[in-house]
Scaffold this motif. Structure first.
Motif, PDB file in Angstrom:
ATOM      1  N   ASP A  23       0.948  -0.943   0.062  1.00 44.80           N
ATOM      2  CA  ASP A  23      -0.055   0.301  -0.024  1.00 44.80           C
ATOM      3  C   ASP A  23       0.824   1.286   0.328  1.00 44.80           C
ATOM      4  OD1 ASP A  23      -2.618  -1.303  -0.083  1.00 44.80           O
ATOM      5  OD2 ASP A  23      -2.607  -1.323   2.281  1.00 44.80           O
ATOM      6  N   TRP A  24       2.091   1.411   0.914  1.00 44.47           N
ATOM      7  CA  TRP A  24       2.696   2.420   0.681  1.00 44.47           C
ATOM      8  C   TRP A  24       3.218   2.856   0.201  1.00 44.47           C
ATOM      9  CZ3 TRP A  24       7.903   4.045   0.759  1.00 44.47           C
ATOM     10  CH2 TRP A  24       8.878   2.578   1.021  1.00 44.47           C
ATOM     11  N   ILE A  25       4.179   1.094  -0.860  1.00 44.26           N
ATOM     12  CA  ILE A  25       4.751   1.424  -1.790  1.00 44.26           C
ATOM     13  C   ILE A  25       4.364   2.461  -3.386  1.00 44.26           C
ATOM     14  CG2 ILE A  25       6.336   0.872  -4.047  1.00 44.26           C
ATOM     15  CD1 ILE A  25       7.353  -1.440  -1.332  1.00 44.26           C
ATOM     16  N   ASP A  26       2.231   2.160  -3.624  1.00 43.77           N
ATOM     17  CA  ASP A  26       1.585   2.070  -4.405  1.00 43.77           C
ATOM     18  C   ASP A  26       1.181   3.787  -4.213  1.00 43.77           C
ATOM     19  OD1 ASP A  26       1.841  -0.002  -5.802  1.00 43.77           O
ATOM     20  OD2 ASP A  26      -0.370  -1.194  -5.110  1.00 43.77           O
ATOM     21  N   LEU A  64      17.620  16.619  -5.959  1.00 45.94           N
ATOM     22  CA  LEU A  64      18.201  15.643  -4.658  1.00 45.94           C
ATOM     23  C   LEU A  64      17.685  16.820  -3.855  1.00 45.94           C
ATOM     24  CD1 LEU A  64      21.166  13.094  -6.434  1.00 45.94           C
ATOM     25  CD2 LEU A  64      18.490  12.831  -6.133  1.00 45.94           C
ATOM     26  N   LYS A  65      18.890  17.487  -3.581  1.00 43.20           N
ATOM     27  CA  LYS A  65      18.737  18.299  -2.856  1.00 43.20           C
ATOM     28  C   LYS A  65      17.536  18.795  -2.374  1.00 43.20           C
ATOM     29  CE  LYS A  65      23.321  20.707  -3.981  1.00 43.20           C
ATOM     30  NZ  LYS A  65      23.702  21.824  -4.077  1.00 43.20           N
ATOM     31  N   SER A  66      16.241  19.171  -3.353  1.00 42.03           N
ATOM     32  CA  SER A  66      14.826  19.468  -2.099  1.00 42.03           C
ATOM     33  C   SER A  66      14.404  18.489  -2.072  1.00 42.03           C
ATOM     34  CB  SER A  66      14.007  19.882  -3.334  1.00 42.03           C
ATOM     35  OG  SER A  66      13.910  19.013  -4.493  1.00 42.03           O
ATOM     36  N   TYR A  67      14.401  17.238  -1.665  1.00 39.02           N
ATOM     37  CA  TYR A  67      14.110  15.656  -1.626  1.00 39.02           C
ATOM     38  C   TYR A  67      14.823  15.319   0.132  1.00 39.02           C
ATOM     39  CZ  TYR A  67      13.643  14.932  -6.158  1.00 39.02           C
ATOM     40  OH  TYR A  67      12.600  14.840  -7.657  1.00 39.02           O
ATOM     41  N   GLY A  68      16.085  16.525   0.526  1.00 39.68           N
ATOM     42  CA  GLY A  68      17.318  16.068   1.815  1.00 39.68           C
ATOM     43  C   GLY A  68      17.550  14.919   1.733  1.00 39.68           C
ATOM     44  N   ILE A  69      18.551  14.950  -0.178  1.00 39.57           N
ATOM     45  CA  ILE A  69      19.413  13.866  -0.269  1.00 39.57           C
ATOM     46  C   ILE A  69      20.508  14.438  -0.127  1.00 39.57           C
ATOM     47  CG2 ILE A  69      20.343  12.179  -1.107  1.00 39.57           C
ATOM     48  CD1 ILE A  69      17.198  11.710  -2.624  1.00 39.57           C
ATOM     49  N   GLU A  70      21.773  13.647   0.361  1.00 39.09           N
ATOM     50  CA  GLU A  70      23.066  14.295   0.216  1.00 39.09           C
ATOM     51  C   GLU A  70      23.535  14.573  -1.037  1.00 39.09           C
ATOM     52  OE1 GLU A  70      27.358  13.162   1.680  1.00 39.09           O
ATOM     53  OE2 GLU A  70      26.017  12.260   2.671  1.00 39.09           O
ATOM     54  N   VAL A  71      24.346  15.909  -1.603  1.00 38.91           N
ATOM     55  CA  VAL A  71      24.875  16.023  -2.936  1.00 38.91           C
ATOM     56  C   VAL A  71      25.785  15.509  -3.230  1.00 38.91           C
ATOM     57  CG1 VAL A  71      24.845  16.595  -4.795  1.00 38.91           C
ATOM     58  CG2 VAL A  71      22.405  16.491  -4.001  1.00 38.91           C
ATOM     59  N   ARG A  72      26.913  15.312  -3.928  1.00 45.20           N
ATOM     60  CA  ARG A  72      28.084  14.765  -4.348  1.00 45.20           C
ATOM     61  C   ARG A  72      28.128  15.026  -5.575  1.00 45.20           C
ATOM     62  NH1 ARG A  72      30.155  10.472   0.114  1.00 45.20           N
ATOM     63  NH2 ARG A  72      29.142  11.167   1.640  1.00 45.20           N
ATOM     64  N   VAL A  83      23.476  10.730  -1.730  1.00 47.03           N
ATOM     65  CA  VAL A  83      23.378   9.513  -1.078  1.00 47.03           C
ATOM     66  C   VAL A  83      22.227   9.791   0.378  1.00 47.03           C
ATOM     67  CG1 VAL A  83      25.029   8.768   1.724  1.00 47.03           C
ATOM     68  CG2 VAL A  83      26.042   9.413  -0.825  1.00 47.03           C
ATOM     69  N   LEU A  84      21.280   8.219   0.468  1.00 45.61           N
ATOM     70  CA  LEU A  84      20.284   8.163   1.596  1.00 45.61           C
ATOM     71  C   LEU A  84      20.725   7.562   2.427  1.00 45.61           C
ATOM     72  CD1 LEU A  84      17.528   9.705   2.147  1.00 45.61           C
ATOM     73  CD2 LEU A  84      16.457   7.995   0.481  1.00 45.61           C
ATOM     74  N   LYS A  85      20.524   7.437   3.699  1.00 39.54           N
ATOM     75  CA  LYS A  85      20.713   7.011   5.027  1.00 39.54           C
ATOM     76  C   LYS A  85      19.939   6.197   5.454  1.00 39.54           C
ATOM     77  CE  LYS A  85      25.543   8.314   6.296  1.00 39.54           C
ATOM     78  NZ  LYS A  85      26.505   8.809   6.980  1.00 39.54           N
ATOM     79  N   GLY A  86      19.167   5.302   5.527  1.00 44.91           N
ATOM     80  CA  GLY A  86      17.708   4.968   5.614  1.00 44.91           C
ATOM     81  C   GLY A  86      17.732   4.704   7.255  1.00 44.91           C
ATOM     82  N   ALA A  87      16.533   4.627   8.227  1.00 40.23           N
ATOM     83  CA  ALA A  87      16.269   4.637   9.699  1.00 40.23           C
ATOM     84  C   ALA A  87      17.283   3.615  10.296  1.00 40.23           C
ATOM     85  CB  ALA A  87      14.997   4.919   9.960  1.00 40.23           C
ATOM     86  N   LYS A  88      16.916   2.469   9.459  1.00 34.09           N
ATOM     87  CA  LYS A  88      17.525   1.406  10.140  1.00 34.09           C
ATOM     88  C   LYS A  88      18.782   0.747   9.499  1.00 34.09           C
ATOM     89  CE  LYS A  88      12.537  -0.129   9.927  1.00 34.09           C
ATOM     90  NZ  LYS A  88      11.376  -1.331   9.196  1.00 34.09           N
ATOM     91  N   PRO A  89      19.907  -0.197  10.012  1.00 34.06           N
ATOM     92  CA  PRO A  89      20.735  -0.639   9.748  1.00 34.06           C
ATOM     93  C   PRO A  89      21.042  -1.940   8.938  1.00 34.06           C
ATOM     94  CG  PRO A  89      20.203  -1.754  11.724  1.00 34.06           C
ATOM     95  CD  PRO A  89      19.206  -0.391  11.655  1.00 34.06           C
ATOM     96  N   LEU A 147      12.031   7.856  -2.379  1.00 35.25           N
ATOM     97  CA  LEU A 147      12.538   6.781  -0.907  1.00 35.25           C
ATOM     98  C   LEU A 147      13.465   7.749   0.535  1.00 35.25           C
ATOM     99  CD1 LEU A 147      15.031   4.525  -3.318  1.00 35.25           C
ATOM    100  CD2 LEU A 147      13.172   3.715  -1.215  1.00 35.25           C
ATOM    101  N   ALA A 148      13.412   9.381  -0.417  1.00 34.37           N
ATOM    102  CA  ALA A 148      13.682  10.085   0.437  1.00 34.37           C
ATOM    103  C   ALA A 148      12.555  10.271   1.936  1.00 34.37           C
ATOM    104  CB  ALA A 148      14.061  10.832   0.199  1.00 34.37           C
ATOM    105  N   ALA A 149      10.970  10.420   1.026  1.00 34.90           N
ATOM    106  CA  ALA A 149       9.753  10.697   1.818  1.00 34.90           C
ATOM    107  C   ALA A 149       9.265   9.349   2.967  1.00 34.90           C
ATOM    108  CB  ALA A 149       9.050  10.775   0.953  1.00 34.90           C
ATOM    109  N   ASN A 150      10.216   8.494   2.641  1.00 36.70           N
ATOM    110  CA  ASN A 150      10.121   7.338   3.146  1.00 36.70           C
ATOM    111  C   ASN A 150      11.097   6.565   3.632  1.00 36.70           C
ATOM    112  OD1 ASN A 150       6.957   6.565   2.717  1.00 36.70           O
ATOM    113  ND2 ASN A 150       7.777   6.702   1.229  1.00 36.70           N
ATOM    114  N   LYS A 151      12.359   7.458   4.404  1.00 36.51           N
ATOM    115  CA  LYS A 151      13.361   6.618   4.670  1.00 36.51           C
ATOM    116  C   LYS A 151      13.710   6.167   6.046  1.00 36.51           C
ATOM    117  CE  LYS A 151      15.534  10.700   6.325  1.00 36.51           C
ATOM    118  NZ  LYS A 151      16.712  12.451   6.591  1.00 36.51           N
TER     119      LYS A 151
END
Length: 451
Positions: A23-26, A64-72, A83-89, A147-151
């Motif tokens: 559901d959340w993916i859809d 990418l910056k607008s999504y809160g993702i680190e840009v290199r 680079v997007l770090k998830g909340a879980k290891p 993915l950034a909205a659901n990290k």
């Protein structure tokens, strides 16, 4: 509703959790679909050639910056890493898209068709996204946004790889400077060093396949590609007196014929296929003069590394001996473009259920044979387990046999296919951590066996 009824509705628990996940993916994919389409049409209307994707690179960075993702940046001239770090290891996982367009004049008549021109190899040319890299870039941006909205649901770290010049560079000699562009340059510049991914996923839109369909196979999925350049040197003479000269045209004709024997008589075709093709041949200025030089350019392709290496080893010697037999000399140059693009068998097998979840089993197809084209995605696959799939790009209500192919002025990508690409990227990231241990164990065994 009382607690008992709630629990009973969620039995079995795994089935209930899978439904909520779906559901959340859809929902997240639907939420980014309109934005993804808008991005794709903008990029399509403003295409840029390889190594010159400056505005596209800026757009990717801004998004990418607008999504809160680190840009290199600072990789391969215009390449971008997010680079997007998830909340879980969890593991470090990479998703890749290419950004460059082709020196083609667009004739689709689309409202967002390209009218752009640019310099290619020193001459002005029309520019078109004739291979679908606009869709690749937009789909990866759409996935990044979702993915950034659901990290909070991500186990591990995602590395978004936006690569330039998959089709070659507009400003370099692609024969002699291929190592300075594309995936090879991204790798050389350290784009995948920190954090270092343990797996990478890629995809390619394909005309003649209905939108919503995904095609895949394990093992070789795209051929290798190597550039071939031959200079045959003889002695110029009047066409009426060939015995006084040394004829590079006749020698070249013998070389073209004899090159085919590398496949038909020397290659072990139980291991795969190979092909050597000459696409350009130039020599002489008039009909009654045997010239002093002939120049040929061609390509070498195979779906087997063993067959490929056999051709690369034997071809120069064969041509030099052929030249000597005809009393001319030959300068043979071979430049690598890409190895065989190979899908890791364990990764492909374990991610098959993930691919099936995107649009259903009926929209997922196993390829009988690899595609004959080539991709520099293959260099990433030499460093880590990789999976590369094809996504149908032609509207389902059209005749697939009449669809203009990739690299054609009439080539189109159905915007409906963008959703399939976005969801595939998202699911790769969510599902890979569940199979990571087995994939990595088998990869290490395979690497050890090669030593």
């Amino acid at each position: 509703m009382n607690m008992y009824k709630q629990i009973s509705l969620c039995l079995p628990l795994l089935f209930c959790s899978q439904l909520s996940l779906a559901d959340w993916i859809d929902d997240s994919v639907k939420n980014v679909e309109a934005h993804t389409i808008k991005l794709r049409e903008h990029i399509h209307q403003h295409p840029e050639l390889g190594n010159m994707e400056f505005k596209t690179s800026e757009l990717v960075q801004k998004e990418l910056k607008s999504y809160g993702i680190e840009v290199r940046k600072g990789y391969a001239k215009t390449g971008v890493i997010g680079v997007l770090k998830g909340a879980k290891p969890g593991p470090v996982m990479a998703l890749r898209a290419d950004m460059d367009a082709l020196p083609i004049e667009e004739k689709t008549g689309l409202p967002y068709a390209s009218k752009a021109k640019a310099m290619y190899q020193g001459a002005e040319t029309h520019v078109m996204h004739g291979c679908g890299h606009d869709a690749h870039t937009a789909m990866l941006l759409g996935a990044a946004k979702a993915l950034a909205a659901n990290k909070d649901k991500i186990a591990g770290t995602v590395v978004f790889v936006f690569q330039p010049a998959e089709e070659g560079g507009a400003d370099v000699d692609n024969f002699s400077q291929g190592h300075l562009i594309g995936s090879r340059k991204m790798i050389a510049d350290g784009a995948l060093d920190n954090p270092k991914p343990e797996v990478i996923f890629g995809m390619h839109v394909m005309a003649g396949m209905p939108s919503g369909n995904i095609l895949y196979k394990d093992g070789a999925i795209l051929n290798s590609a190597d550039h071939l350049r031959i200079q045959v040197n003889g002695k110029q003479v009047h066409g009426s007196m060939p015995w006084l000269g040394r004829d590079p045209i006749y020698a070249s004709s013998q070389m073209i014929n004899n090159m085919q024997s590398l496949i038909s008589r020397n290659a072990d075709l139980t291991k795969g296929m190979g092909v050597v093709s000459i696409g350009s041949i130039h020599g002489g200025t008039t009909g009654n003069v045997i010239p002093d030089q002939v120049n040929m350019v061609g390509t070498i392709r195979s779906n087997s590394e063993d067959v490929r290496q056999g051709i690369l080893k034997s071809l120069p010697k064969m041509l030099e001996h052929n030249a000597a037999a005809n009393n001319v000399t030959a300068k043979v140059e071979i430049a690598p473009y890409a190895p065989v693009t190979t899908n890791d068998k364990t990764l492909t097998k374990l991610m098959q259920p993930t691919l099936a979840q995107v649009n259903g089993e009926d929209k997922l197809h196993v390829l009988d044979n690899n595609a004959s084209a080539s991709e520099d995605f293959s260099y990433y696959g030499q460093l880590m387990p990789s999976l590369f799939v094809f996504v149908g790009a032609t509207p389902a209500d059209q005749d697939m046999t009449k669809a203009a192919p990739n690299h054609n002025p009439l080539f189109i990508v159905d915007n409906a296919t963008l959703k399939t690409g976005v969801e595939s990227h998202v699911r790769f990231i969510l599902d890979y951590p569940k199979v990571a241990e087995q994939v990595q164990a088998d990869w290490k065994k395979m690497q050890a066996a090669k030593k």
